[in-house]
Write an enzyme that holds these catalytic residues in place. Structure first.
Site, PDB file in Angstrom:
ATOM      1  N   ASN A  10      -1.620 -11.931   4.527  1.00 28.05           N
ATOM      2  CA  ASN A  10      -1.996 -11.282   5.786  1.00 28.05           C
ATOM      3  C   ASN A  10      -3.298 -10.526   5.536  1.00 28.05           C
ATOM      4  OD1 ASN A  10      -2.231  -9.739   8.086  1.00 28.05           O
ATOM      5  ND2 ASN A  10      -0.414  -8.473   7.684  1.00 28.05           N
ATOM      6  N   TRP A  11      -4.390 -11.095   5.992  1.00 27.46           N
ATOM      7  CA  TRP A  11      -5.705 -10.510   5.694  1.00 27.46           C
ATOM      8  C   TRP A  11      -6.000  -9.278   6.552  1.00 27.46           C
ATOM      9  CZ3 TRP A  11      -9.349 -15.456   5.291  1.00 27.46           C
ATOM     10  CH2 TRP A  11      -8.873 -16.263   4.257  1.00 27.46           C
ATOM     11  N   LYS A  12      -5.160  -9.032   7.536  1.00 23.85           N
ATOM     12  CA  LYS A  12      -5.362  -7.887   8.437  1.00 23.85           C
ATOM     13  C   LYS A  12      -6.799  -7.899   8.987  1.00 23.85           C
ATOM     14  CE  LYS A  12      -1.667  -5.535   6.078  1.00 23.85           C
ATOM     15  NZ  LYS A  12      -1.013  -4.300   5.708  1.00 23.85           N
ATOM     16  N   HIS A 100       4.363  -6.807  13.456  1.00 23.94           N
ATOM     17  CA  HIS A 100       4.008  -6.100  12.214  1.00 23.94           C
ATOM     18  C   HIS A 100       4.099  -4.588  12.466  1.00 23.94           C
ATOM     19  CE1 HIS A 100       1.716  -4.553   8.846  1.00 23.94           C
ATOM     20  NE2 HIS A 100       1.954  -5.700   8.235  1.00 23.94           N
ATOM     21  N   GLU A 102       2.234  -2.260  11.687  1.00 26.51           N
ATOM     22  CA  GLU A 102       0.966  -1.659  12.146  1.00 26.51           C
ATOM     23  C   GLU A 102       0.797  -1.858  13.647  1.00 26.51           C
ATOM     24  OE1 GLU A 102      -1.494  -3.604   9.226  1.00 26.51           O
ATOM     25  OE2 GLU A 102      -0.596  -2.343   7.676  1.00 26.51           O
ATOM     26  N   GLU A 172       9.825  -5.696   5.845  1.00 28.94           N
ATOM     27  CA  GLU A 172       8.716  -4.907   5.308  1.00 28.94           C
ATOM     28  C   GLU A 172       9.007  -3.419   5.473  1.00 28.94           C
ATOM     29  OE1 GLU A 172       4.829  -7.240   5.089  1.00 28.94           O
ATOM     30  OE2 GLU A 172       4.912  -6.398   7.091  1.00 28.94           O
ATOM     31  N   GLY A 178       0.920  -1.170   1.839  1.00 34.87           N
ATOM     32  CA  GLY A 178      -0.398  -0.637   1.514  1.00 34.87           C
ATOM     33  C   GLY A 178      -0.365   0.635   0.690  1.00 34.87           C
ATOM     34  N   SER A 218       3.299  -4.124  -0.649  1.00 33.53           N
ATOM     35  CA  SER A 218       2.728  -3.980  -1.992  1.00 33.53           C
ATOM     36  C   SER A 218       3.169  -5.075  -2.965  1.00 33.53           C
ATOM     37  CB  SER A 218       3.015  -2.590  -2.558  1.00 33.53           C
ATOM     38  OG  SER A 218       2.406  -1.594  -1.737  1.00 33.53           O
ATOM     39  N   GLY A 239      -0.341  -8.331   1.832  1.00 32.92           N
ATOM     40  CA  GLY A 239      -1.529  -7.772   2.470  1.00 32.92           C
ATOM     41  C   GLY A 239      -2.684  -7.670   1.490  1.00 32.92           C
ATOM     42  N   GLY A 240      -2.898  -6.465   0.966  1.00 38.32           N
ATOM     43  CA  GLY A 240      -4.046  -6.179   0.110  1.00 38.32           C
ATOM     44  C   GLY A 240      -4.286  -7.211  -0.978  1.00 38.32           C
TER      45      GLY A 240
HETATM   46  P1  PGA Z   1       0.469  -4.801   1.571  1.00 40.05           P
HETATM   47  O1  PGA Z   1       0.706  -5.245   3.098  1.00 40.05           O
HETATM   48  O2  PGA Z   1       0.787  -6.003   0.709  1.00 40.05           O
HETATM   49  O3  PGA Z   1      -0.983  -4.412   1.496  1.00 40.05           O
HETATM   50  O4  PGA Z   1       1.399  -3.675   1.286  1.00 40.05           O
HETATM   51  C1  PGA Z   1       1.793  -6.051   3.446  1.00 40.05           C
HETATM   52  C2  PGA Z   1       1.805  -6.270   4.937  1.00 40.05           C
HETATM   53  O5  PGA Z   1       1.491  -5.340   5.688  1.00 40.05           O
HETATM   54  O6  PGA Z   1       2.113  -7.375   5.427  1.00 40.05           O
END
Ligand code: PGA
Length: 256
Positions: A10-12, A100, A102, A172, A178, A218, A239-240
Site C-alpha cells: 500500500n503505497w499510500k 483503511h 486512515e 490492521e 506506521g 509495520s 505500507g512503509g
Molecule cells: P505500515 O502500514 O506497514 O506502514 O505500518 C500498513 C498499512 O497502513 O496498510
C-alpha cells in the site's frame, strides 16, 4: 485448505507516476515466476499512478496485480473528486483497499460507507481488501474482539457467502500502523483466527476456511516469516516497507 498467500504493498500518498513506473519495474526484476505461484503479489499506487503501472504490467506481461487505495460506491454522477468502480475495473485494477483506518479516522469513513464500497467493488468484478482493526485504547480496554467483530459484520452486511468469501479481510491494529510496532505474531494470529470464526458464524464454516485474512501494521522483512507462519494469517498489507522494491521483494519472498 488452499488459501493462496496475498501480499499487497500500500503505497499510500507516495510516488509520482514516474516513480511508480520505476518501482514496479524494479520489483519485477527482483521476483521470479515461481514467487507468483506462491503469492498473489499486489501493489496499490495512488490513483494518478494506476494507469502508468498498468501499462508496465501489460507491456512486460508481469504477474504483479494492481490495486487501488479507495473508490466511491456510485457508478457515476456529481461526486467531485471521487472515482467510480467501473473506472478502476477498466484500468485493469484487480482489487481495491476499502475502509483503511486512515480513511476511517482522517476522512470520516463509516462502516456503512465501507459496506457500500465492498458491494460496489464486487459488482464491478474486483476484489475488496476490507480493513479493520482496533485502536490502542480499545486494545488496552480488551475491546479488540468486539471492535473487529462489529466492523466485520457491518462491512460484509447483506453479502451472500459466495460474495463474502471473495473479500480479503485485512486485520490492521491501528496502533501498529506506521509506528514500527508490530503486533506479536501470536496476538495477530489469534485475532485473525477469531475473525475467521466470526466469518464462519455468519457465512458458514466452509466459506470461513476459504476466506483470506491478512495482517497489516509495520510488516517488514524481519517479521513477515513469523506472521506468515500463523495458520490464520494468509498474507500482509504493507505500507512503509513496500516503497522500497528491494525491501518489498524480500517481504514477498518471506520463506527465503
Ligand atoms: P505500515 O502500514 O506497514 O506502514 O505500518 C500498513 C498499512 O497502513 O496498510
Amino acid at each position: 485448505m488452499s488459501r493462496k498467500s496475498f501480499i499487497c504493498g500500500n503505497w499510500k500518498m507516495n510516488a509520482t507516476h514516474l516513480d511508480a513506473i520505476q518501482m514496479v519495474q524494479k520489483l519485477s526484476y527482483r521476483l521470479e515466476l515461481s514467487d507468483y505461484e506462491r503469492v498473489d503479489v499486489v501493489v496499490a499506487p495512488p490513483f494518478t499512478s494506476l494507469r502508468s503501472v498498468q501499462t508496465v504490467i501489460e507491456a512486460d506481461h508481469l504477474a504483479i496485480q494492481l490495486a487501488a487505495q479507495n473508490v466511491h460506491w456510485e457508478d457515476s454522477g456529481a461526486f467531485t473528486g471521487e472515482v467510480a468502480p467501473a473506472m478502476l475495473a477498466k484500468l485493469g485494477v484487480d482489487s481495491v483497499i476499502v475502509g483503511h483506518s486512515e480513511r476511517r479516522e482522517l476522512f470520516g469513513e463509516t462502516d456503512e460507507n465501507v459496506n457500500r464500497k465492498v458491494k460496489a467493488v464486487l459488482a464491478a468484478g474486483m476484489t475488496p481488501i476490507m480493513c479493520l482493526g482496533e485502536t490502542l485504547n480499545e486494545r488496552e480496554a480488551e475491546e479488540t474482539e468486539s471492535k473487529v467483530a462489529g466492523q466485520l459484520s457491518a462491512g460484509l452486511k447483506g453479502l451472500s457467502p459466495e460474495e463474502a468469501v471473495q473479500v480479503i479481510i485485512a486485520y490492521e491494529p491501528i496502533w501498529a500502523i506506521g509506528t514500527g510496532r508490530t503486533a506479536e505474531p501470536d496476538d495477530a494470529g489469534a485475532v485473525c483466527e477469531f475473525l475467521r470464526r466470526r466469518f464462519g458464524d455468519e457465512f458458514g464454516g466452509s466459506f470461513a476456511e476459504d476466506v483470506r485474512i491478512i495482517y497489516g501494521g509495520s510488516v517488514n522483512p524481519g517479521n513477515i516469516a513469523a506472521l506468515m507462519a500463523k495458520t490464520h494469517i494468509d498474507g500482509g498489507l504493507v505500507g512503509g516497507a513496500s516503497l522500497d522494491p528491494d525491501t518489498f521483494a524480500s517481504i514477498v519472498r518471506y520463506w527465503i
